[in-house]
Design a protein around this motif. Structure first.
Motif, PDB file in Angstrom:
ATOM      1  N   ALA A   1      -0.974   6.436  31.799  1.00  7.92           N
ATOM      2  CA  ALA A   1      -1.929   5.709  30.757  1.00  7.92           C
ATOM      3  C   ALA A   1      -3.296   5.694  30.965  1.00  7.92           C
ATOM      4  O   ALA A   1      -4.127   5.842  30.219  1.00  7.92           O
ATOM      5  CB  ALA A   1      -1.551   4.168  30.712  1.00  7.92           C
ATOM      6  N   GLN A   2      -3.623   5.658  32.255  1.00  4.77           N
ATOM      7  CA  GLN A   2      -5.035   5.739  32.755  1.00  4.77           C
ATOM      8  C   GLN A   2      -5.791   7.006  32.519  1.00  4.77           C
ATOM      9  O   GLN A   2      -6.770   7.340  31.969  1.00  4.77           O
ATOM     10  CB  GLN A   2      -5.271   5.618  34.137  1.00  4.77           C
ATOM     11  N   ILE A   3      -4.853   8.190  32.855  1.00  5.54           N
ATOM     12  CA  ILE A   3      -5.494   9.387  32.631  1.00  5.54           C
ATOM     13  C   ILE A   3      -5.647   9.732  30.990  1.00  5.54           C
ATOM     14  O   ILE A   3      -6.675  10.424  30.804  1.00  5.54           O
ATOM     15  CB  ILE A   3      -4.498  10.482  33.219  1.00  5.54           C
TER      16      ILE A   3
ATOM     17  N   GLU B   1      -3.734  16.253  39.130  1.00  6.42           N
ATOM     18  CA  GLU B   1      -2.497  15.314  38.858  1.00  6.42           C
ATOM     19  C   GLU B   1      -2.097  15.819  37.377  1.00  6.42           C
ATOM     20  O   GLU B   1      -1.185  15.307  36.626  1.00  6.42           O
ATOM     21  CB  GLU B   1      -3.273  13.909  38.200  1.00  6.42           C
TER      22      GLU B   1
ATOM     23  N   GLU C   1      -6.124   7.603  28.718  1.00  4.51           N
ATOM     24  CA  GLU C   1      -7.252   6.641  28.088  1.00  4.51           C
ATOM     25  C   GLU C   1      -8.672   7.336  28.668  1.00  4.51           C
ATOM     26  O   GLU C   1      -9.663   7.307  27.961  1.00  4.51           O
ATOM     27  CB  GLU C   1      -7.241   5.348  28.810  1.00  4.51           C
ATOM     28  N   ALA C   2      -8.665   7.711  29.978  1.00  4.68           N
ATOM     29  CA  ALA C   2      -9.968   8.233  30.297  1.00  4.68           C
ATOM     30  C   ALA C   2     -10.124   9.955  29.952  1.00  4.68           C
ATOM     31  O   ALA C   2     -11.329  10.120  29.724  1.00  4.68           O
ATOM     32  CB  ALA C   2      -9.885   8.288  31.781  1.00  4.68           C
ATOM     33  N   TYR C   3      -9.116  10.620  29.775  1.00  2.00           N
ATOM     34  CA  TYR C   3      -9.530  12.077  29.492  1.00  2.00           C
ATOM     35  C   TYR C   3      -8.858  12.516  28.185  1.00  2.00           C
ATOM     36  O   TYR C   3      -9.296  13.518  27.956  1.00  2.00           O
ATOM     37  CB  TYR C   3      -9.134  12.948  30.754  1.00  2.00           C
TER      38      TYR C   3
ATOM     39  N   SER D   1       4.009   5.069  35.131  1.00  2.00           N
ATOM     40  CA  SER D   1       3.608   4.760  33.610  1.00  2.00           C
ATOM     41  C   SER D   1       2.251   4.476  33.692  1.00  2.00           C
ATOM     42  O   SER D   1       1.340   4.947  32.666  1.00  2.00           O
ATOM     43  CB  SER D   1       4.435   4.050  32.916  1.00  2.00           C
ATOM     44  N   GLN D   2       1.709   3.708  34.568  1.00  2.00           N
ATOM     45  CA  GLN D   2       0.464   3.006  34.554  1.00  2.00           C
ATOM     46  C   GLN D   2      -0.632   4.086  34.661  1.00  2.00           C
ATOM     47  O   GLN D   2      -1.619   4.245  33.939  1.00  2.00           O
ATOM     48  CB  GLN D   2       0.221   1.906  35.344  1.00  2.00           C
ATOM     49  N   ARG D   3      -0.340   4.861  35.811  1.00  2.00           N
ATOM     50  CA  ARG D   3      -1.463   6.125  36.092  1.00  2.00           C
ATOM     51  C   ARG D   3      -1.610   7.097  35.023  1.00  2.00           C
ATOM     52  O   ARG D   3      -2.477   7.531  34.563  1.00  2.00           O
ATOM     53  CB  ARG D   3      -0.919   6.839  37.465  1.00  2.00           C
TER      54      ARG D   3
ATOM     55  N   ARG E   1       1.249   7.256  23.177  1.00  2.00           N
ATOM     56  CA  ARG E   1      -0.115   7.124  24.183  1.00  2.00           C
ATOM     57  C   ARG E   1      -0.882   8.574  23.718  1.00  2.00           C
ATOM     58  O   ARG E   1      -2.179   8.416  23.395  1.00  2.00           O
ATOM     59  CB  ARG E   1      -0.055   7.117  25.491  1.00  2.00           C
TER      60      ARG E   1
ATOM     61  N   TRP F   1      -7.409  16.801  31.900  1.00  2.00           N
ATOM     62  CA  TRP F   1      -6.950  16.287  32.970  1.00  2.00           C
ATOM     63  C   TRP F   1      -7.335  16.627  34.300  1.00  2.00           C
ATOM     64  O   TRP F   1      -7.516  17.733  34.314  1.00  2.00           O
ATOM     65  CB  TRP F   1      -5.207  15.860  32.961  1.00  2.00           C
TER      66      TRP F   1
END
Length: 146
Positions: A7-9, A24, A11-13, A3-5, A42, A20
């Motif tokens: 969210a990072q993807i 990944e 937020e970043a892309y 879930s954390q990864r 999200r 993406w």
């Protein structure tokens, strides 16, 4: 994918899966399918941000603003005025002359030590630069042993 990864993807892309990372993307799409309750909020927030960024536009500068910028740059005494020079414009030339003078003095001192061999020449003893290490003088005759 965690879930954390995910969210990072997002937020970043952003929300568009085409942006993406390729390696990944498949795992992130599978995460959306497996956990829609967690992924959809999200994605919705990222889509709203994407839309706000896409709607922003930059207007070109108006002619009057361009004229004011050029006029202020070429104003007398302005920082970017043509022909502007700092008050210390002579400093680089003086520094170069000082370095050259210091080199001249150092070279003259070094040559005086080399030419005299550290001692004053006399008629009885020729300077060390006129003889070789083998005891021959400049004319090629064998030197005398004293």
């Amino acid at each position: 994918m965690t879930s954390q990864r995910f969210a990072q993807i997002v937020e970043a892309y952003g929300a568009d899966p085409r942006r993406w990372p390729d390696d990944e993307r498949g795992a992130a799409c599978a995460f959306v399918q497996a956990h829609p309750a967690e992924a959809q909020p999200r994605l919705a927030a990222a889509a709203a941000l994407d839309a706000a960024l896409a709607a922003d536009s930059l207007e070109p500068a108006s002619r009057s603003l361009q004229r004011r910028i050029v006029a202020s740059a070429n104003a007398p005494g302005g920082r970017f005025a043509l022909g502007w020079r700092p008050a210390w414009r002579w400093l680089p030339g003086a520094a170069l002359a000082g370095v050259g003078l210091a080199g001249l003095v150092a070279g003259a001192v070094a040559m005086s030590f080399l030419m005299l061999g550290g001692e004053r020449p006399s008629a009885a003893h020729e300077p060390s630069y006129l003889s070789t290490a083998f005891g021959f003088d400049a004319a090629g005759a064998e030197g005398s042993i004293e």
